[in-house]
Design a protein around this motif. Structure first.
Motif, PDB file in Angstrom:
ATOM      1  N   ILE A 114       7.869  -3.461  -2.478  1.00 42.65           N
ATOM      2  CA  ILE A 114       6.907  -2.377  -1.677  1.00 42.65           C
ATOM      3  C   ILE A 114       7.260  -2.890  -0.410  1.00 42.65           C
ATOM      4  O   ILE A 114       7.054  -3.872   0.099  1.00 42.65           O
ATOM      5  N   TRP A 159       3.228   2.871   2.336  1.00 42.49           N
ATOM      6  CA  TRP A 159       3.935   1.834   1.532  1.00 42.49           C
ATOM      7  C   TRP A 159       4.871   2.737   0.888  1.00 42.49           C
ATOM      8  O   TRP A 159       4.778   3.779   0.643  1.00 42.49           O
ATOM      9  N   PRO A 210       7.766   0.610  -6.982  1.00 45.83           N
ATOM     10  CA  PRO A 210       6.249   0.564  -7.764  1.00 45.83           C
ATOM     11  C   PRO A 210       5.472   1.599  -7.198  1.00 45.83           C
ATOM     12  O   PRO A 210       4.583   1.904  -7.577  1.00 45.83           O
ATOM     13  N   VAL A 211       5.309   1.832  -5.917  1.00 46.79           N
ATOM     14  CA  VAL A 211       4.662   3.060  -5.456  1.00 46.79           C
ATOM     15  C   VAL A 211       4.870   4.320  -5.936  1.00 46.79           C
ATOM     16  O   VAL A 211       4.062   5.028  -6.439  1.00 46.79           O
ATOM     17  N   ASP A 234       3.242   4.883  -9.620  1.00 46.17           N
ATOM     18  CA  ASP A 234       1.849   4.810  -9.658  1.00 46.17           C
ATOM     19  C   ASP A 234       1.295   5.377  -8.326  1.00 46.17           C
ATOM     20  O   ASP A 234       0.574   4.585  -7.548  1.00 46.17           O
ATOM     21  N   ASN A 252      -1.542   3.116  -6.448  1.00 45.88           N
ATOM     22  CA  ASN A 252      -1.288   2.566  -5.043  1.00 45.88           C
ATOM     23  C   ASN A 252      -1.956   3.152  -3.850  1.00 45.88           C
ATOM     24  O   ASN A 252      -2.261   2.387  -2.877  1.00 45.88           O
ATOM     25  N   GLN A 253      -2.294   4.428  -3.886  1.00 45.48           N
ATOM     26  CA  GLN A 253      -2.941   4.986  -2.681  1.00 45.48           C
ATOM     27  C   GLN A 253      -4.489   4.203  -2.784  1.00 45.48           C
ATOM     28  O   GLN A 253      -4.868   4.068  -1.579  1.00 45.48           O
ATOM     29  N   ALA A 255      -5.160   1.293  -3.867  1.00 45.45           N
ATOM     30  CA  ALA A 255      -5.121   0.126  -3.346  1.00 45.45           C
ATOM     31  C   ALA A 255      -4.866  -0.145  -2.041  1.00 45.45           C
ATOM     32  O   ALA A 255      -5.594  -0.825  -1.188  1.00 45.45           O
ATOM     33  N   LEU A 256      -4.073   0.674  -1.232  1.00 47.65           N
ATOM     34  CA  LEU A 256      -4.089   0.739   0.284  1.00 47.65           C
ATOM     35  C   LEU A 256      -5.353   1.314   0.803  1.00 47.65           C
ATOM     36  O   LEU A 256      -5.561   0.605   1.983  1.00 47.65           O
TER      37      LEU A 256
END
Length: 83
Positions: A25, A48, A52-53, A56, A60-61, A63-64
């Motif tokens: 990422i 990001w 990997p982003v 998913d 990832n959003q 997690a960000l």
């Protein structure tokens, strides 16, 4: 996780931006600072990109968003402890 970041922009008392790759990422993080009555308004944003982003986006959003909230709360706690 270990991230080796590169500082991209520094404007004293205005903003700082850095970015770097981790686990496939590429991330870019920006903080801005603005004097307001009685203090400083801080905003932060991060992006990001990478396979990997794309694999998913909702995960990832989330997690960000969680990471940005954590950064802001830690900064707030440190600033209030110092005043």
């Amino acid at each position: 996780m270990k991230v080796t970041s590169t500082v991209a922009t520094v404007k004293p008392m205005r903003c700082i931006a850095w970015g770097g790759p981790v686990n496939g990422i590429d991330g870019v993080h920006l903080w801005t600072f603005k004097q307001v009555g009685g203090g400083v308004l801080v905003t932060t944003e991060e992006s990001w990109a990478g396979p990997p982003v794309e694999a998913d986006i909702p995960g990832n959003q989330a997690a960000l968003d969680a990471g940005l909230n954590d950064w802001v709360h830690r900064l707030k706690d440190a600033a209030e402890a110092a005043s």
